[in-house]
Enzyme design. Structure first.
Site, short mmCIF file in Angstrom:
data_model
loop_
_atom_site.label_atom_id
_atom_site.label_comp_id
_atom_site.label_asym_id
_atom_site.label_seq_id
_atom_site.Cartn_x
_atom_site.Cartn_y
_atom_site.Cartn_z
N CYS A 278 42.98 62.30 -3.16
CA CYS A 278 44.38 62.64 -2.98
C CYS A 278 44.88 63.33 -4.24
O CYS A 278 44.49 62.98 -5.34
CB CYS A 278 45.28 61.45 -2.69
SG CYS A 278 44.84 60.55 -1.21
N ARG B 288 40.61 67.46 -4.12
CA ARG B 288 40.75 66.00 -4.20
C ARG B 288 40.92 65.37 -2.81
O ARG B 288 40.98 64.15 -2.68
CB ARG B 288 41.94 65.62 -5.07
CG ARG B 288 41.86 66.16 -6.49
CD ARG B 288 43.08 65.74 -7.27
NE ARG B 288 43.12 64.31 -7.45
CZ ARG B 288 42.56 63.66 -8.46
NH1 ARG B 288 41.95 64.32 -9.41
NH2 ARG B 288 42.64 62.36 -8.55
N TRP C 228 43.32 62.48 1.05
CA TRP C 228 41.98 62.10 1.49
C TRP C 228 42.17 60.73 2.13
O TRP C 228 42.47 59.75 1.45
CB TRP C 228 41.02 62.02 0.31
CG TRP C 228 39.60 61.78 0.72
CD1 TRP C 228 38.70 62.73 1.12
CD2 TRP C 228 38.90 60.53 0.77
NE1 TRP C 228 37.49 62.14 1.43
CE2 TRP C 228 37.58 60.80 1.22
CE3 TRP C 228 39.26 59.21 0.50
CZ2 TRP C 228 36.63 59.79 1.39
CZ3 TRP C 228 38.31 58.21 0.67
CH2 TRP C 228 37.00 58.51 1.11
N ASN D 75 48.38 58.22 -4.78
CA ASN D 75 46.91 58.39 -4.84
C ASN D 75 46.34 57.03 -5.24
O ASN D 75 46.69 56.51 -6.30
CB ASN D 75 46.58 59.45 -5.89
CG ASN D 75 45.09 59.47 -6.24
OD1 ASN D 75 44.26 59.09 -5.43
ND2 ASN D 75 44.77 59.91 -7.44
N GLY D 76 45.48 56.48 -4.39
CA GLY D 76 44.89 55.17 -4.70
C GLY D 76 44.87 54.30 -3.48
O GLY D 76 44.97 54.78 -2.35
N GLU E 93 18.47 64.83 -5.45
CA GLU E 93 19.64 65.67 -5.63
C GLU E 93 19.62 66.83 -4.62
O GLU E 93 20.65 67.18 -4.05
CB GLU E 93 19.68 66.17 -7.08
CG GLU E 93 20.79 67.15 -7.40
CD GLU E 93 22.19 66.67 -7.09
OE1 GLU E 93 22.39 65.49 -6.76
OE2 GLU E 93 23.11 67.51 -7.15
N LYS F 252 22.60 67.51 -1.93
CA LYS F 252 23.31 68.80 -1.91
C LYS F 252 23.28 69.38 -0.51
O LYS F 252 24.29 69.84 0.01
CB LYS F 252 22.62 69.72 -2.90
CG LYS F 252 23.37 70.52 -3.86
CD LYS F 252 24.24 69.98 -4.92
CE LYS F 252 25.03 68.75 -4.70
NZ LYS F 252 25.44 68.07 -5.88
N GLU G 264 25.47 67.26 1.99
CA GLU G 264 26.92 67.22 1.86
C GLU G 264 27.60 68.53 2.21
O GLU G 264 28.73 68.52 2.68
CB GLU G 264 27.34 66.74 0.46
CG GLU G 264 27.11 67.69 -0.67
CD GLU G 264 27.72 67.18 -1.98
OE1 GLU G 264 27.06 67.33 -3.01
OE2 GLU G 264 28.83 66.64 -1.98
N HIS H 114 4.04 55.14 4.45
CA HIS H 114 4.32 53.71 4.67
C HIS H 114 5.40 53.52 5.73
O HIS H 114 6.17 52.57 5.67
CB HIS H 114 4.69 53.04 3.35
CG HIS H 114 3.56 53.07 2.37
ND1 HIS H 114 2.47 52.24 2.48
CD2 HIS H 114 3.30 53.89 1.32
CE1 HIS H 114 1.60 52.52 1.52
NE2 HIS H 114 2.08 53.53 0.80
N LYS I 216 36.57 65.48 -4.31
CA LYS I 216 35.88 65.66 -5.58
C LYS I 216 35.93 64.41 -6.45
O LYS I 216 34.97 64.03 -7.08
CB LYS I 216 36.52 66.84 -6.30
CG LYS I 216 35.88 67.19 -7.63
CD LYS I 216 34.67 68.05 -7.42
CE LYS I 216 33.94 68.35 -8.70
NZ LYS I 216 32.52 68.60 -8.42
#
Ligand code: F6R
Length: 608
Positions: free
Chosen positions: A2, A27, A75, A99-100, A481, A485, A488, A504, A603
C-alpha cells in the site's frame, strides 16, 4: 505494501496525489482512492483497479481547486479488491488512509458496532476509521483522538488522516510501516517513500515509530510518544526524478537489469582499499569477524536467494558455518542462537515485515545483527547493530534484479574479506579473487548483448505450463532465483531442484511437455549435472543448457545452449543470473504480462 501520499499547499492536491500515487503503484495496485477538502467538506473518490482506471472512470476536474488531500494505492489484505474496500475510509467528520495491518481489528470493530457504528467494508482499516471518529466526537481534538486510538489498536500502520474541522492540516503517524514527511516551499507532503515526491522536493523528515506529525502548508510539527514537540534533522534524498523514470526502456525491469554493472561497482567501490576491501569504517572490525561462530542469513524471496549464494561462498572461503532462513519461518521457530553468532538480514527495501521481526528477535536475544539494505533510513537499516548499504539505486520493478545482483556482490566481497582476516585464505589468493570479482563489471555488458538470443530462446519455451530448473551447488542457488523470477512475472509454474534430487520423486513429472533449464557452470560438478540432464532428456524433456563456453559438452546433450564467459566457478552466478533475468523478462513480455507490476504482488511487503 500500500502506498500513501498526502498534500497540503498552493497547488492542486488532485494533481499531486495522482502523480505521487502513480509512483507508489509498485507498493500495490488493487485499488486507489483520494480524499480532499472541497468547500470545507471532506470528499472521497475511490475505485477498484489502478490509478489510470480511476482517472478514466471518475471525472476529477471538479476537485482540481482543492489544495489539501490524502491518497492511497492498495495491496489488499483484509477484503478483496473492490470499490468498497478501497481507502480512504471514514465518516463525514474524518477520513484516513492506512498502510499495514490492524491485528485486533475484529475487537475494535465489535466495540464500534456496540457504540452504534455500521460497517460497509471487510477491511481492518474501516474499524480504525470508525474508532478515530468515535474518539474525535468525544475529544473534539484530533491529537487527543489519535492518541486514544493508538492505545486501542495493535498492529502495523502508517496513517494519513484529515479532520473536517481542521482543513489546515494533515495528521500522520506510523508504527512499523514506513512514512516520511516531504518538505516543500509553501507546501508539504506525506508519503510512504520519497519516490512519490521527487518531482516536488528531495527534502524530508523520517517519521520514527509512534511519532505524530501535524503537517501544515507552512510548517510541520512532530510530536514524540509523550506528546512533546521534537526537532528532527532534514534528510535529503540522493535519488532524483530521472532515476525513477524508465529512461527510454519499455519497462523498469529491463532498465534495472541494465543498471547492474554500475550498481555493482558503486556498491563495491565504497569498500575498496589498497588491494582489497575494508569494512572497518562500517563497524566491521577484524576482531568482530574472527570472533563469529556462525552466521544466520535471514531474508525473504530474492533477497533470501542472495543469502543462499553467500552461504556457499562464506563456507567455501571463510570456513564458517552459515544457515539461510526464510524470515517468516525463522521468527516463529525459536531458532537456536549463540552469543557469538551473527544474524545477517538481507533486504532491498529494509521494510519487509518478517525480516524486520527476525532482526528484532535476534536483538532481543542479545545476538549481533548486521543488515544489508538498499534503502537508507529504512526500518531495518535503522535498527540493525551494523549496516552495510548496497547502492543499487531505486528499484521500481516489483521483480528484484539489480538489488539481488549487488547483494551477491557485497556478500562476495565480505566473504573474501572474512577469509583473509581469519587467515584461511592467503593474501595472494585473496588479491586474485578481489581482482576477479571486480572484473565482473565488464562482463555484464557482453551478456546483456545476448538479449535477442535469449528472447528467441524464451519464445521457444513460452508455451510451457510447467518448467524445471536444475543445477548443483551455486548453480542450484541461481536456479532458485531463476525460477522465482519466471514465476512471478510470467506466471509460468516452475520449480528449482538440485540436479541430484530430481530422481527422488519429482522426475515423475518430467514429460515432453515439461522443459528443463539446466545450469552447469560449476566445473567439478559438470559431469554429475550432465548425467541429470541425460535423465530428463530420456524422459522427453526439451533442455536448455547454460554452460561455460570452454566446457566440452556433446552437442546432443541439450536442445538449446547458452554459452557463458569462462570465469572461475564461484563467479559464474553473476553471469547465469543475468541470462535468467532476461529469460524471465522476455517470457513475460511474450506472454503479454504486466512485467513491472505482476498480479497479486507488491514491492515492499510490510505485512507478515
Ligand atoms: C522478488 C522479490 C521479492 C523480494 C522480497 C524481499 O523479485 O523482489 O521476493 O526479494 O519480498 O524484499 P526485500 O528485499 O525488500 O526485503
Amino acid at each position: 505494501m500500500c502506498g500513501i501520499v498526502g498534500y497540503i499547499g498552493k497547488n492542486s492536491a488532485v494533481d499531486v496525489l495522482i502523480a505521487g500515487l502513480s509512483k507508489l503503484e509498485y507498493r500495490g495496485y488493487d485499488s486507489v482512492g483520494i480524499s480532499l477538502f472541497q468547500n470545507n467538506k471532506i470528499v472521497t473518490q475511490k475505485s477498484k483497479g489502478r490509478i489510470d482506471d480511476m482517472v478514466k472512470k471518475i471525472d476529477l476536474t471538479e476537485f482540481k481547486s482543492a489544495s489539501t488531500g490524502i491518497g492511497h494505492t492498495r495491496w489488499a489484505t483484509h477484503g478483496e479488491p473492490s470499490d468498497i474496500n478501497s481507502h480512504p475510509h471514514g465518516t463525514p467528520r474524518i477520513t484516513l488512509v492506512h498502510n499495514g495491518i490492524i491485528e485486533n481489528y475484529m475487537q475494535v470493530k465489535e466495540r464500534m458496532i456496540r457504540k452504534g457504528y455500521t460497517f460497509e467494508s471487510e477491511t481492518d482499516t474501516e474499524a480504525l476509521a470508525k474508532c478515530l471518529d468515535y474518539y474525535y466526537v468525544q475529544k473534539q481534538n484530533p491529537l487527543l483522538a489519535i492518541k486514544k486510538v493508538l492505545e486501542k489498536i495493535r498492529g502495523s500502520y502508517a496513517l494519513g488522516m484529515m479532520f473536517s474541522d481542521h482543513p489546515d492540516a494533515i495528521y500522520a503517524v506510523r508504527h512499523d510501516s514506513p512514512l516520511i514527511i516531504g518538505l516543500g516551499e509553501d507546501e508539504n507532503f506525506i508519503a510512504s517513500d520519497m519516490t512519490a515526491l521527487l518531482r516536488y522536493t528531495r527534502r524530508y523528515y523520517l517519521l520514527e515509530h509512534d511519532e505524530i506529525a501535524i503537517v501544515k502548508r507552512n510548517h510541520v510539527i512532530i510530536l514524540n510518544v509523550d506528546g512533546e514537540e521534537i526537532h528532527k534533522e532534514v534528510q535529503v534524498a540522493d535519488w532524483d526524478e530521472q532515476t525513477a523514470e524508465k529512461g527510454g526502456y519499455p519497462h523498469f525491469m529491463i532498465k534495472e537489469i541494465h543498471e547492474q554493472p554500475e550498481a555493482f561497482m558503486k556498491t563495491l567501490r565504497v569498500r575498496r582499499s589498497g588491494t582489497g576491501f575494508d569494512f572497518s569504517p562500517e563497524k566491521i572490525s577484524d576482531e568482530f569477524l574472527k570472533g563469529l561462530n556462525k552466521i544466520h542469513m535471514v531474508a525473504c524471496g530474492t533477497a533470501m536467494h542472495s543469502g543462499i549464494i553467500a552461504k556457499y561462498l562464506f563456507e567455501r572461503f571463510a570456513r564458517i558455518n552459515v544457515e539461510v532462513d526464510v524470515a517468516s519461518e525463522f521468527r516463529y521457530r525459536n531458532p537456536v542462537l549463540h552469543k557469538d553468532d551473527l544474524v545477517l538480514i538481507i533486504s532491498q527495501s529494509g521494510e519487509t515485515a518478517d525480516s524486520l521481526a527476525a532482526l528484532r528477535l535476534a536483538k532481543a536475544q542479545g545476538v549481533k545483527t548486521l543488515a544489508i539494505v538498499n534503502v537508507n533510513g529504512s526500518s531495518i537499516a535503522r535498527e540493525a547493530d551494523v549496516v552495510l548499504m548496497t547502492h543499487a539505486g531505486i528499484e521500481i520493478a516489483v521483480a528484484s534484479t539489480k538489488a539481488y545482483f549487488v547483494q551477491v556482490g557485497l556478500l562476495s566481497a565480505l566473504a573474501l574479506h572474512m577469509a583473509k582476516v581469519k587467515g584461511v585464505m592467503s593474501q595472494e589468493d585473496y588479491e586474485t579473487k578481489v581482482t576477479e570479482l571486480l572484473s565482473v563489471e565488464h562482463l555484464i555488458k557482453p551478456l546483456l548483448e545476448q538479449a535477442e538470443h535469449v528472447k528467441f530462446l524464451a519464445s521457444q519455451y513460452v508455451n510451457a505450463k510447467n518448467l524445471f530448473f536444475i543445477g548443483r551447488g551455486l548453480d542450484y542457488a541461481v536456479s532458485m532465483e531463476a525460477s522465482l523470477k519466471l514465476k512471478e512475472i510470467s506466471y509460468v509454474h516452475s520449480e528449482a531442484y538440485p540436479g541430484g534430487e530430481l530422481k527422488h520423486g519429482t522426475i515423475s513429472l518430467i514429460t515432453d511437455d515439461v522443459p528443463v533449464i539446466a545450469l552447469t557452470t560449476q566445473s567439478d560438478l559438470l559431469e554429475k549435472t550432465i548425467s541429470n540432464v541425460k535423465e530428463v532428456k530420456a524422459r522427453g524433456a526439451r533442455v536448455l543448457l547454460l554452460k561455460k563456453e570452454d566446457m566440452n559438452v556433446a552437442e546432443d546433450v541439450a536442445d538449446d545452449v547458452v554459452n557463458l564467459p569462462s570465469l572461475s566457478d564461484w563467479l559464474m552466478p553473476f553471469t547465469s543470473v543475468i541470462i535468467m533475468q532476461l529469460f524471465a523478462y522476455y517470457s513475460a513480455v511474450l506472454r503479454g504480462c504486466d512485467v513491472d507490476k505482476p498480479r497479486n504482488l507488491a514491492k515492499s511487503v510490510t505485512v507478515e
